[in-house]
Design an enzyme around this catalytic site. Structure first.
Site, PDB file in Angstrom:
ATOM      1  N   GLU A  64      -1.490 -10.122  -6.212  1.00 41.97           N
ATOM      2  CA  GLU A  64      -1.439 -10.889  -7.464  1.00 41.97           C
ATOM      3  C   GLU A  64      -0.542 -10.193  -8.477  1.00 41.97           C
ATOM      4  OE1 GLU A  64      -3.998  -9.910  -5.682  1.00 41.97           O
ATOM      5  OE2 GLU A  64      -5.808 -11.074  -6.064  1.00 41.97           O
ATOM      6  N   GLU A 124       0.828  -1.211   0.000  1.00 45.14           N
ATOM      7  CA  GLU A 124       0.000   0.000   0.000  1.00 45.14           C
ATOM      8  C   GLU A 124       0.859   1.257   0.000  1.00 45.14           C
ATOM      9  OE1 GLU A 124      -2.866  -0.620   3.150  1.00 45.14           O
ATOM     10  OE2 GLU A 124      -3.930  -2.088   1.908  1.00 45.14           O
ATOM     11  N   CYS A 138      -9.159  -8.805  -7.612  1.00 44.58           N
ATOM     12  CA  CYS A 138      -9.914  -7.643  -8.088  1.00 44.58           C
ATOM     13  C   CYS A 138      -9.925  -7.634  -9.623  1.00 44.58           C
ATOM     14  CB  CYS A 138      -9.307  -6.347  -7.542  1.00 44.58           C
ATOM     15  SG  CYS A 138      -7.808  -5.821  -8.403  1.00 44.58           S
TER      16      CYS A 138
HETATM   17  N1  THU Z   1      -6.014  -6.509  -2.545  1.00 48.09           N
HETATM   18  C1  THU Z   1      -5.152  -7.408  -3.110  1.00 48.09           C
HETATM   19  O1  THU Z   1      -3.948  -7.419  -2.809  1.00 48.09           O
HETATM   20  N2  THU Z   1      -5.655  -8.281  -4.016  1.00 48.09           N
HETATM   21  C2  THU Z   1      -6.955  -8.320  -4.416  1.00 48.09           C
HETATM   22  O2  THU Z   1      -7.275  -8.992  -5.370  1.00 48.09           O
HETATM   23  C3  THU Z   1      -7.949  -7.567  -3.650  1.00 48.09           C
HETATM   24  C4  THU Z   1      -7.412  -6.421  -2.867  1.00 48.09           C
HETATM   25  C5  THU Z   1      -5.478  -5.554  -1.572  1.00 48.09           C
HETATM   26  C6  THU Z   1      -5.409  -4.123  -2.051  1.00 48.09           C
HETATM   27  C7  THU Z   1      -5.429  -3.362  -0.755  1.00 48.09           C
HETATM   28  O3  THU Z   1      -4.098  -3.259  -0.272  1.00 48.09           O
HETATM   29  C8  THU Z   1      -6.210  -4.249   0.201  1.00 48.09           C
HETATM   30  O4  THU Z   1      -6.271  -5.527  -0.420  1.00 48.09           O
HETATM   31  C9  THU Z   1      -7.615  -3.750   0.474  1.00 48.09           C
HETATM   32  O5  THU Z   1      -8.291  -3.499  -0.707  1.00 48.09           O
END
Ligand code: THU
Length: 142
Positions: free
Chosen positions: A62, A51, A98
């Site tokens: 991913e 983040e 996502c």
């Molecule tokens: N996140 C992922 O790393 N992969 C996904 O497919 C869904 C979301 C992360 C992004 C962010 O750091 C946290 O999860 C909350 O959205």
């Protein structure tokens, strides 16, 4: 030709995703994700979400795994395992990729690429075409 994985192979990939997940950098959401990407040579590339204080530059687990592999010359893949949940706790639910990550997968993977989701005691295996039907891909630009 589609490469099938045994349940044991899927579980092993989930374990690698869980191990990697401890390195997730998630001071803002507190939601830690781990991924383990299996390439056609049998190498596993792990990834975590990273983040950022400006939020937008955040990279999902991913994509971290894909970008590590592609940046080292590997661009053919069999499967990815994804696990996620509150930081410092065991994931209690499935964490599906996502939409942006699904599109990144589509860049390098075919319809039969496997996406393995897991939570304690349960595992689900999807193909990329199940999670991203009617997709836009490099073939559209040929
Ligand atoms: N996140 C992922 O790393 N992969 C996904 O497919 C869904 C979301 C992360 C992004 C962010 O750091 C946290 O999860 C909350 O959205």
């Amino acid at each position: 030709m589609a490469i099938e994985l045994t349940r044991a192979q899927c579980s092993a990939l989930v374990e690698e995703a869980l191990d990697a997940r401890v390195y997730a950098y998630t001071p803002y959401s507190g939601f830690a994700v781990g991924a383990a990407l299996l390439d056609i040579n049998g190498t596993v590339w792990t990834g975590v979400n990273i983040e950022n204080a400006a939020y937008g530059p955040t990279n999902c687990a991913e994509r971290t795994a894909f970008f590590k592999a592609v940046s080292e010359g590997v661009a053919e893949f069999i499967a990815i395992a994804v696990v996620g949940g509150p930081m410092g706790e065991e994931p209690y639910d499935f964490c599906a990729p996502c939409g942006v990550c699904r599109q990144v997968m589509r860049e390098f993977c075919g319809d039969d690429f496997k996406i393995i989701l897991a939570k304690p005691g349960e595992m689900k295996v999807y193909t990329l075409s199940e999670l991203l039907p009617e997709s836009f891909s490099p073939q559209n630009l040929q």
